[in-house]
Design a protein around this motif. Sequence first.
Motif, PDB file in Angstrom:
ATOM      1  N   ALA A   1      69.689  36.483  -9.499  1.00 21.23           N
ATOM      2  CA  ALA A   1      70.492  37.698  -9.717  1.00 21.23           C
ATOM      3  C   ALA A   1      71.559  37.821  -8.646  1.00 21.23           C
ATOM      4  CB  ALA A   1      69.581  38.916  -9.726  1.00 21.23           C
ATOM      5  N   GLY A   2      71.176  37.506  -7.406  1.00 15.56           N
ATOM      6  CA  GLY A   2      72.142  37.596  -6.309  1.00 15.56           C
ATOM      7  C   GLY A   2      73.291  36.617  -6.482  1.00 15.56           C
ATOM      8  N   LEU A   3      72.961  35.367  -6.844  1.00 11.07           N
ATOM      9  CA  LEU A   3      74.007  34.355  -6.982  1.00 11.07           C
ATOM     10  C   LEU A   3      74.962  34.693  -8.120  1.00 11.07           C
ATOM     11  CD1 LEU A   3      71.931  31.078  -6.512  1.00 11.07           C
ATOM     12  CD2 LEU A   3      73.675  31.981  -4.971  1.00 11.07           C
ATOM     13  N   LEU A   4      74.391  35.289  -9.196  1.00 11.86           N
ATOM     14  CA  LEU A   4      75.231  35.579 -10.353  1.00 11.86           C
ATOM     15  C   LEU A   4      75.913  36.935 -10.241  1.00 11.86           C
ATOM     16  CD1 LEU A   4      72.833  34.411 -13.202  1.00 11.86           C
ATOM     17  CD2 LEU A   4      75.008  33.366 -12.610  1.00 11.86           C
ATOM     18  N   GLY A   5      75.405  37.734  -9.301  1.00 14.80           N
ATOM     19  CA  GLY A   5      75.951  39.088  -9.218  1.00 14.80           C
ATOM     20  C   GLY A   5      75.478  39.964 -10.364  1.00 14.80           C
ATOM     21  N   TRP A   6      74.315  39.672 -10.936  1.00 13.76           N
ATOM     22  CA  TRP A   6      73.775  40.445 -12.052  1.00 13.76           C
ATOM     23  C   TRP A   6      72.763  41.456 -11.562  1.00 13.76           C
ATOM     24  CZ3 TRP A   6      72.290  36.644 -16.594  1.00 13.76           C
ATOM     25  CH2 TRP A   6      73.448  36.015 -17.050  1.00 13.76           C
ATOM     26  N   PRO A   7      72.565  42.549 -12.280  1.00 16.85           N
ATOM     27  CA  PRO A   7      71.502  43.488 -11.910  1.00 16.85           C
ATOM     28  C   PRO A   7      70.123  42.857 -12.175  1.00 16.85           C
ATOM     29  CG  PRO A   7      72.558  44.164 -13.963  1.00 16.85           C
ATOM     30  CD  PRO A   7      73.354  43.031 -13.434  1.00 16.85           C
ATOM     31  N   GLN A   8      69.133  43.315 -11.419  1.00 17.83           N
ATOM     32  CA  GLN A   8      67.789  42.754 -11.592  1.00 17.83           C
ATOM     33  C   GLN A   8      66.745  43.862 -11.732  1.00 17.83           C
ATOM     34  OE1 GLN A   8      65.997  41.561  -7.611  1.00 17.83           O
ATOM     35  NE2 GLN A   8      68.144  41.073  -7.259  1.00 17.83           N
ATOM     36  N   GLY A   9      65.770  43.580 -12.594  1.00 17.92           N
ATOM     37  CA  GLY A   9      64.627  44.496 -12.743  1.00 17.92           C
ATOM     38  C   GLY A   9      63.376  43.669 -12.521  1.00 17.92           C
ATOM     39  N   THR A  10      62.784  43.746 -11.345  1.00 21.95           N
ATOM     40  CA  THR A  10      61.660  42.871 -11.026  1.00 21.95           C
ATOM     41  C   THR A  10      60.344  43.612 -11.207  1.00 21.95           C
ATOM     42  OG1 THR A  10      61.973  43.507  -8.730  1.00 21.95           O
ATOM     43  CG2 THR A  10      62.962  41.437  -9.432  1.00 21.95           C
ATOM     44  N   PHE A  11      59.260  42.864 -11.285  1.00 21.18           N
ATOM     45  CA  PHE A  11      57.902  43.401 -11.490  1.00 21.18           C
ATOM     46  C   PHE A  11      57.852  44.287 -12.736  1.00 21.18           C
ATOM     47  CE2 PHE A  11      56.969  41.800  -7.416  1.00 21.18           C
ATOM     48  CZ  PHE A  11      58.005  42.168  -6.581  1.00 21.18           C
ATOM     49  N   ALA A  12      58.485  43.828 -13.790  1.00 19.94           N
ATOM     50  CA  ALA A  12      58.588  44.661 -14.983  1.00 19.94           C
ATOM     51  C   ALA A  12      57.224  44.826 -15.642  1.00 19.94           C
ATOM     52  CB  ALA A  12      59.560  44.032 -15.969  1.00 19.94           C
ATOM     53  N   SER A  13      56.874  46.074 -15.957  1.00 20.54           N
ATOM     54  CA  SER A  13      55.665  46.274 -16.754  1.00 20.54           C
ATOM     55  C   SER A  13      56.017  46.826 -18.121  1.00 20.54           C
ATOM     56  CB  SER A  13      54.697  47.214 -16.039  1.00 20.54           C
ATOM     57  OG  SER A  13      55.286  48.481 -15.922  1.00 20.54           O
ATOM     58  N   LYS A  14      57.277  47.093 -18.343  1.00 24.03           N
ATOM     59  CA  LYS A  14      57.741  47.492 -19.669  1.00 24.03           C
ATOM     60  C   LYS A  14      59.234  47.231 -19.773  1.00 24.03           C
ATOM     61  CE  LYS A  14      57.201  51.685 -22.248  1.00 24.03           C
ATOM     62  NZ  LYS A  14      56.453  52.908 -22.106  1.00 24.03           N
ATOM     63  N   VAL A  15      59.645  46.687 -20.897  1.00 21.78           N
ATOM     64  CA  VAL A  15      61.061  46.369 -21.071  1.00 21.78           C
ATOM     65  C   VAL A  15      61.525  46.911 -22.410  1.00 21.78           C
ATOM     66  CG1 VAL A  15      62.714  44.485 -21.395  1.00 21.78           C
ATOM     67  CG2 VAL A  15      60.942  44.278 -19.670  1.00 21.78           C
ATOM     68  N   LEU A  16      62.621  47.640 -22.411  1.00 16.91           N
ATOM     69  CA  LEU A  16      63.181  48.134 -23.672  1.00 16.91           C
ATOM     70  C   LEU A  16      64.656  47.789 -23.693  1.00 16.91           C
ATOM     71  CD1 LEU A  16      61.563  51.653 -23.989  1.00 16.91           C
ATOM     72  CD2 LEU A  16      61.390  49.795 -25.624  1.00 16.91           C
ATOM     73  N   LEU A  17      65.071  47.123 -24.772  1.00 15.88           N
ATOM     74  CA  LEU A  17      66.466  46.716 -24.846  1.00 15.88           C
ATOM     75  C   LEU A  17      67.224  47.601 -25.801  1.00 15.88           C
ATOM     76  CD1 LEU A  17      66.591  42.836 -25.047  1.00 15.88           C
ATOM     77  CD2 LEU A  17      67.175  44.291 -23.156  1.00 15.88           C
ATOM     78  N   ASP A  18      68.451  47.887 -25.444  1.00 19.60           N
ATOM     79  CA  ASP A  18      69.313  48.632 -26.360  1.00 19.60           C
ATOM     80  C   ASP A  18      70.520  47.757 -26.620  1.00 19.60           C
ATOM     81  OD1 ASP A  18      71.061  50.351 -27.626  1.00 19.60           O
ATOM     82  OD2 ASP A  18      70.304  52.095 -26.517  1.00 19.60           O
TER      83      ASP A  18
END
Lengths: 612, 251
Positions: free
Chosen positions: B132-149
Amino acid sequence: MHRFISSRSKFLLSKSSVSSISHCNHLSNSTNSADNKSQSNPSTSLPKLSGSSYQTQNLNGSPYFRRFNQNLSFLASKSGCNWFPSSGYLPNCAISDGNRSIIRCFSVEPERESIEYDVVIVGAGPAGLSAAIRLKQLCQEKGVDLSVCVVEKGAEVGAHIISGNVFEPRALDELLPQWKQEQAPISVPASSDKFWFLTKDRAYSLPSPFDNRGNYVISLSQLVRWMGVKAEEFGVDIYPGFAASEILYGANNSVIGIGTNDMGIAKDGSKKENFQRGVELKGRLTLFAEGCRGSLSEKIIKKYQLREKVNAQHQTYALGIKEVWEIDESKHNPGAILHTLGWPLDKKTYGGSFLYHMKDRQVSIGLVVALNYRNPYLSPYEEFQKLKHHPAIKPILEGGTVIQYGARTLNEGGMLAAEAAFGALHEGSNLELYWETLRNSWIWEELYKARNYRPAFEHGLIPGMAISALEHYILKGKSPFTLKHGKPDHEATDVAQLHSPIEYPKPDGVFSFDVPTSLHRSNTNHEHDQPAHLRLRDPKIPELVNLPEYAGPESRYCPARVYDMSQMKEPTEVTDQCSELPTCKACDIKDPKQNIEWTVPEGGGGPGYSVM
Amino acid sequence: MKVLVAVKRVVDYAVKIRVKPDKSGVETQNVKMSMNPFCEIALEEALRIKEAGLASEVVAVSMGSAQCVDTLRTGLAMGADRGIHVEATGALYPLTVAKVLKALVEVEKPRLIIMGKQAIDDDCNQTGQMVAGLLGWPQGTFASKVLLDREKQLATVEREVDGGLETLCLDLPAVITTDLRLNQPRYATLPNIMKAKSKVIKKYTPQELNVEIKSDLEVIEVTEPPKRKAGVIVSSVDELIDKLKNEAHVI
């Protein structure tokens, strides 16, 4: 490193009950996305949900089912669950343990996918893999193409293989003559052959009845793994992690294939989040190469009465318990072979021990006890621990560490089967050919020569040794008589009153160990949350028969201490320790009333032998 | 939308590991290897996203020796569409892996990267964050639930943190690393294993991706943890205090 199973199953048990009701609402969405996953067999299309049964589930959720009569809830859930959504969201259907046999009657429904092969082989052991390789070789020779698959319940090929092992390469020379160039893990030739008679304190050297020149000390688990790679090179499809749990019969009562286990069923029989229905593997021919006391093989033998047909005596068994140690360099002598007789087993118990030096400073040490022993207080596991303390054995192990532990029962013949099978499929000849070729082969000759050894010991150690010596050195197997085995193993146990309990010394943690430590070393792991796979046919027998008459022998002969008489609260299942089972099948064989039924657990679990 | 899942081949979690006699590492010869459990969870989540119709393709990536292909095949059998194998021998540390993944992202252009939070052999817990750092993207670590829109192109990630649960909203493209309770991975069924044989695994070398495999770390020694000593029964409270003070140095 993390241990996942306990945390996963504990947490998810609570999670799935909460999500089951919400999953019902997702049903309509998820069936639409089922298009993404294509089914290989067009006949297993997704049948529609019948409106009323959908209603039933929506109202009820899981607790509702449990209140109902088992049969009723089962039928309701059966009609409602008549589809296989690919998204993995499934409502919780309570299918109780007692009705699992009913599920099998429904196995010909279009619920399970079915895959067809020419030959289906159950068991990726030396026999199964040899058969697979030989079949493919014959295909190449005759320019024919037969599709062959092997299903194996272990997580990988070789995971459930355990054996001494001193290997005679004769059969492998015939099967894969290039084995040396192709780097088969056979590299330690036998260098010496010793045979000792042990008493409590001494070891007397006897002339060795075995001649192991030309043989090799190997790890069979590694050899089988290598054979698996070879088989795949020949084009055999090997499927580890899939347990064949039922036999499929065709119209005229012939075997048409096997069905694999449903995976992802919780302890109470309900479906978990990752439930997967088993598949049917249909073959024009099915070969059962399950090893000693294979669960499906036993069913076949019973159903077709194979033993009666050839007037065979009952099969006798022994239980082998083994450890692999990494020892001190100075004590290691690659290729050295040692067998012993006598202590710690008494005069009436047939068995002996072995100690083989492999490579990499590893030695294989084990004790084999015939399961027709009389004393119900005998614990083969403890006898093995005693053995390691013998003054002649202990020094070898001193300074070493145990790497793996395992146990398995053994029978006291794979390639010929393939030739007969090929003949049957390709040329339409009869499978009776297998029996004939077997009789004419050198395997038969060897087995025939050795046939009287085990029954001779029926009469006790000394007469047994005398007769065996006679057979081996003088008569060389050509004796005019064939001794009979005594009673079947499970009937041989005397009632407890005739014997006194044996006091076993406590494990010292250096040479001898307690059971949990040993089990830890067998890398055994089953998914905890699955139905118990050891069942009692009649739940009252342990209390009424095993305990009073035989002093509960199952708490002693089991090398994993699965059975604990004092904690036997739920009679229909055996204790929760099923998760630590090395699947040796001793209980299936030795239980006095044959009350224990071993069924195959979820594939991929079980011991993880790598150097056994 | 394409989803990229990075998986690692590690020693199976059920194996009792031993340290090699020369203390250079853990014995991995003849030992069962399988996909890192957290990576399985990551792949399962990606597959669920695809099955919900929010992703068009799931690509599994693995780096290492030739046997990584086995792990990729397992991933394909679970349901991934394609596999990518970056062949590299020797030890691969998280920063190198992150650089390779960055190079692959420039080729594949996924909108979402899902990975396991850490590998069970080194327990680093670094690669996802570094990517994430190298790409400059946001990161969500230790995910216990993911919802995509998909319309709004964002991901709502519930993270397990020390104090409880934290919910983040990430703009795509983003990196998510998965924790244990996110889902339970599916079993690879026999028919899927058969189908996986015909799925494509593309091979790359680090040179093709312009990444240099060099490590800034060197493992000097690996030893087993010391065996637990037996406990001592003390005879009085004074003795206990004395021991705590002078032997254990905790008070």
